[in-house]
Design an enzyme around this catalytic site. Structure first.
Site, short mmCIF file in Angstrom:
data_model
loop_
_atom_site.label_atom_id
_atom_site.label_comp_id
_atom_site.label_asym_id
_atom_site.label_seq_id
_atom_site.Cartn_x
_atom_site.Cartn_y
_atom_site.Cartn_z
N HIS A 182 0.84 -1.21 0.00
CA HIS A 182 0.00 0.00 0.00
C HIS A 182 0.87 1.25 0.00
O HIS A 182 0.59 2.22 -0.72
CB HIS A 182 -0.87 0.05 1.26
N LYS A 201 -1.26 -6.72 -7.73
CA LYS A 201 -1.45 -7.96 -7.00
C LYS A 201 -2.90 -8.45 -7.19
O LYS A 201 -3.16 -9.63 -7.36
CB LYS A 201 -1.14 -7.70 -5.52
N VAL A 222 4.29 -5.75 -4.65
CA VAL A 222 5.48 -5.65 -3.79
C VAL A 222 5.62 -6.98 -3.06
O VAL A 222 4.64 -7.53 -2.57
CB VAL A 222 5.34 -4.47 -2.80
#
Ligand code: PAF
Length: 295
Positions: free
Chosen positions: A39, A151, A178
């Site tokens: 995030h 994602k 990530v």
């Protein structure tokens, strides 16, 4: 700098209107909280492209098709606010469920096509819930740019489609997945893994990457995918909901690697459902042949 917490949409709108009068560019990063580096990377990307960044935090009941999953979802607003302050987000917009969905709320945004299959097949109603809340959050924030992680690749397609179809004047920007140092895609759900499961979890990304290499080397798609499904189970996952090759640009199912693609997976490790996806670019020689054929 501290991040202001706003709960009421009229307050959010008047802040954004004041920013607009100053000619500032506004970005929004929708989240359900329990913020991690994935995030925060989106927030940093938003700060690089906009003058003001709003992060929304709303655990959206409409996108959970399982009441236990909703109840177990981590709620860490205090820590989230501190993380957002540390990266320099301007507003944390955290509305109450009763304000988002007041008595009598009767509208649903439903995106056909890209919502079907993959997660849509295993989580009935999930993408209607996502599409409905994202539409509200984009309209409430009135931002110029909105950031979503790759994602949730199918979600990204759903959001792009609804923004196009509903003429919402906002640019959607995708941020790369990530990963932890061992390759596991960051997710708020990773906190639910036991120590042993956490050791197994990175195998999912590892198998995806090996599978992508085999696909790019020209092996037949169905055989490679069925071996990969078996490998995921052998690694200790209890169920592979799907492992599919889809077109990168419209998520159409593809049986051979003749266009840029994504390999997407959802699998259960104990009580935790993990999803991941990896881009599958065409090998250079195949891309050149296809380009020639199209010319
Ligand atoms: O990806 C998420 O966290 C959620 O699905 C979103 C986009 C914030 C909508 O609730």
């Amino acid at each position: 700098m501290s991040t202001a917490i706003v709960r009421i949409v009229s307050e959010l709108r008047s802040i954004v209107a004041a920013w607009r009068r100053e000619g500032l560019r506004v970005a929004v990063v929708p989240t359900m909280g329990a913020l991690h580096e994935g995030h925060l990377s989106l927030v940093r990307a938003a700060l690089a492209k906009a003058d003001r960044v709003i992060v929304t935090l709303f655990v959206n009941p409409k996108q959970f098709n399982n009441a236990d999953d909703l109840a177990a979802y981590p709620r860490t607003e205090h820590d989230d606010a501190a993380k957002l302050a540390s990266v320099g987000a301007h507003i944390l917009y955290a509305p109450d469920a009763a304000d988002m969905y007041p008595q009598g709320f009767a509208t649903q945004v439903s995106v056909a096509g890209v919502s079907e299959g993959l997660c849509g097949a295993f989580r009935p109603g999930h993408f209607d819930g996502v599409a409905t809340v994202v539409t509200k959050l984009l309209l409430q924030s009135g931002a110029d740019l909105a950031f979503f992680g790759e994602k949730d690749f199918q979600q990204l397609h759903v959001v792009r489609r609804l923004v196009r179809d509903l003429d919402i004047p906002i640019e959607i920007i995708a941020g790369p997945t990530v990963r932890e140092a061992d390759g596991l895609a960051m997710s708020s759900r990773n906190a639910r893994l036991s120590l042993a499961e956490r050791r197994t979890a990175p195998r999912l990304a590892e198998i995806l990457v090996q599978t992508v290499d085999r696909l790019r080397s020209g092996e037949a798609v169905e055989g490679v995918l069925s071996e990969a499904r078996q490998k995921i189970l052998t690694a200790g996952f209890s169920n592979v909901e799907y492992l599919e090759l889809r077109a990168n640009d419209d998520l159409a199912p593809i049986g051979r690697l003749d266009r840029p693609a994504r390999l997407l997976v959802a699998a259960w490790l104990g009580q935790t459902r993990l999803i991941d996806n990896v881009e599958v670019t065409l090998p250079k020689c195949a891309a050149a042949v296809l380009q020639q054929a199209a010319a």
